[in-house]
Design a protein around this motif. Structure first.
Motif, PDB file in Angstrom:
ATOM      1  N   ASP A 162       0.879  -1.165   0.000  1.00 32.91           N
ATOM      2  CA  ASP A 162       0.000   0.000   0.000  1.00 32.91           C
ATOM      3  C   ASP A 162       0.919   1.217   0.000  1.00 32.91           C
ATOM      4  O   ASP A 162       1.570   1.522   1.000  1.00 32.91           O
ATOM      5  CB  ASP A 162      -0.887  -0.018   1.253  1.00 32.91           C
ATOM      6  N   LYS A 182       0.551   4.274   0.203  1.00 37.08           N
ATOM      7  CA  LYS A 182       0.290   5.362   1.147  1.00 37.08           C
ATOM      8  C   LYS A 182       0.807   5.045   2.546  1.00 37.08           C
ATOM      9  O   LYS A 182       1.336   5.910   3.233  1.00 37.08           O
ATOM     10  CB  LYS A 182      -1.212   5.659   1.197  1.00 37.08           C
ATOM     11  N   SER A 183       0.675   3.791   2.979  1.00 39.76           N
ATOM     12  CA  SER A 183       0.994   3.477   4.378  1.00 39.76           C
ATOM     13  C   SER A 183       2.272   2.662   4.580  1.00 39.76           C
ATOM     14  O   SER A 183       2.740   2.513   5.711  1.00 39.76           O
ATOM     15  CB  SER A 183      -0.172   2.709   5.008  1.00 39.76           C
ATOM     16  N   LYS A 238      -2.181   1.717  -4.913  1.00 40.07           N
ATOM     17  CA  LYS A 238      -2.942   2.858  -4.381  1.00 40.07           C
ATOM     18  C   LYS A 238      -2.202   4.180  -4.589  1.00 40.07           C
ATOM     19  O   LYS A 238      -2.225   5.065  -3.739  1.00 40.07           O
ATOM     20  CB  LYS A 238      -3.279   2.632  -2.896  1.00 40.07           C
ATOM     21  N   THR A 239      -1.558   4.295  -5.754  1.00 42.47           N
ATOM     22  CA  THR A 239      -0.796   5.513  -6.053  1.00 42.47           C
ATOM     23  C   THR A 239      -1.708   6.731  -6.200  1.00 42.47           C
ATOM     24  O   THR A 239      -1.239   7.873  -6.130  1.00 42.47           O
ATOM     25  CB  THR A 239       0.019   5.341  -7.346  1.00 42.47           C
ATOM     26  N   ASP A 240      -3.007   6.493  -6.392  1.00 42.03           N
ATOM     27  CA  ASP A 240      -3.941   7.623  -6.524  1.00 42.03           C
ATOM     28  C   ASP A 240      -4.063   8.402  -5.211  1.00 42.03           C
ATOM     29  O   ASP A 240      -4.539   9.543  -5.203  1.00 42.03           O
ATOM     30  CB  ASP A 240      -5.325   7.131  -6.958  1.00 42.03           C
ATOM     31  N   LYS A 241      -3.616   7.799  -4.114  1.00 37.48           N
ATOM     32  CA  LYS A 241      -3.730   8.458  -2.805  1.00 37.48           C
ATOM     33  C   LYS A 241      -2.429   9.130  -2.364  1.00 37.48           C
ATOM     34  O   LYS A 241      -2.316   9.587  -1.236  1.00 37.48           O
ATOM     35  CB  LYS A 241      -4.152   7.432  -1.753  1.00 37.48           C
ATOM     36  N   ILE A 242      -1.422   9.160  -3.255  1.00 39.47           N
ATOM     37  CA  ILE A 242      -0.108   9.695  -2.893  1.00 39.47           C
ATOM     38  C   ILE A 242       0.123  11.024  -3.603  1.00 39.47           C
ATOM     39  O   ILE A 242      -0.050  11.130  -4.819  1.00 39.47           O
ATOM     40  CB  ILE A 242       0.999   8.692  -3.283  1.00 39.47           C
ATOM     41  N   ASP A 243       0.524  12.039  -2.840  1.00 39.56           N
ATOM     42  CA  ASP A 243       0.781  13.359  -3.421  1.00 39.56           C
ATOM     43  C   ASP A 243       2.152  13.417  -4.100  1.00 39.56           C
ATOM     44  O   ASP A 243       2.247  13.677  -5.289  1.00 39.56           O
ATOM     45  CB  ASP A 243       0.678  14.453  -2.351  1.00 39.56           C
ATOM     46  N   CYS A 276      -2.112   1.453  -9.774  1.00 38.31           N
ATOM     47  CA  CYS A 276      -3.378   1.707  -9.087  1.00 38.31           C
ATOM     48  C   CYS A 276      -4.358   0.651  -9.600  1.00 38.31           C
ATOM     49  O   CYS A 276      -5.018   0.839 -10.618  1.00 38.31           O
ATOM     50  CB  CYS A 276      -3.893   3.122  -9.364  1.00 38.31           C
ATOM     51  N   LYS A 296      -7.143  -0.489  -8.555  1.00 39.48           N
ATOM     52  CA  LYS A 296      -8.570  -0.140  -8.539  1.00 39.48           C
ATOM     53  C   LYS A 296      -8.977   0.562  -9.833  1.00 39.48           C
ATOM     54  O   LYS A 296     -10.102   0.401 -10.309  1.00 39.48           O
ATOM     55  CB  LYS A 296      -8.841   0.767  -7.328  1.00 39.48           C
TER      56      LYS A 296
END
Length: 206
Positions: A101, A103-104, A141-146, A176, A178
């Protein structure tokens, strides 16, 4: 212990913590829907996807690490089963995909390191190397990373890969699942198939 493995000569395995998106990624790779859940630890047995006429399959191994409502000893048993499975079938595994993940992952790795523990993700990456499987790190989940480049550099660093991450583009694949954006992973898998002289499998990741 995991049972009912289809008799296939070549395999790509997905490994990673619970809830990092492995089942969603399997859907993108195979076109087949696998049960996904908000609750970590939904997958407790391997999900195999194979083709009747081909001696090849994708395998989604159960998630390891924290799972809500799952006792520590059961979590450890699942992790032991994962390790045994990979060791037992290492000769057939042409690619081991460690799914993170994005982001985390860094925070989780650092938290374990600060407690004097070897983080599960780092341990799994090194384990794949030890059994002769060249790992691919699918950072999901790269869509959640700035700051994506900064985050990928940090992940590379935690895994012992000297940044910048771009020099590891054959190993680190930002995706990503998803959104169906997994081309960097497909490119890494094509490299592995080619290295193993299995260009006949390229059609599965085209």
């Amino acid at each position: 212990m995991f049972e009912d493995r289809p008799d296939r000569d070549v395999e790509v395995v997905l490994v990673g913590r619970s809830n990092v998106g492995k089942s969603t990624l399997m859907r993108e790779l195979t076109g087949h829907d696998f049960s996904t859940g908000k609750k970590p630890g939904v997958t407790r047995q391997p999900n195999h996807f194979d083709w009747a006429s081909e001696s090849f399959m994708f395998t989604d191994l159960p998630g390891f690490g924290f799972m809500s409502g799952v006792e520590t000893d059961q979590r450890e048993a699942i992790k032991t089963d994962i390790v045994r499975y990979v060791e037992e079938h290492a000769d057939a595994i042409v690619a081991g995909v460690l799914v993170l993940d994005g982001k985390s992952a860094v925070d989780i790795i650092d938290r374990h390191t600060e407690r004097g523990e070897i983080p599960h993700d780092v341990e799994m990456f090194e384990f794949l190397v030890d059994v002769g499987i060249d790992p691919i790190v699918a950072v999901n989940k790269t869509d959640k990373i700035d700051d994506l480049d900064g985050r990928l550099d940090a992940i590379a660093d935690r895994l012992g890969l000297y940044p910048p991450w771009q020099q590891w583009s054959g190993t680190i694949a930002p995706i990503c699942a998803k959104r169906g954006e997994i081309d960097p992973l497909r490119a890494c898998l094509r490299d592995r198939f080619h290295e193993h002289k299995r260009d006949d499998l390229l059609k599965f990741v085209s």
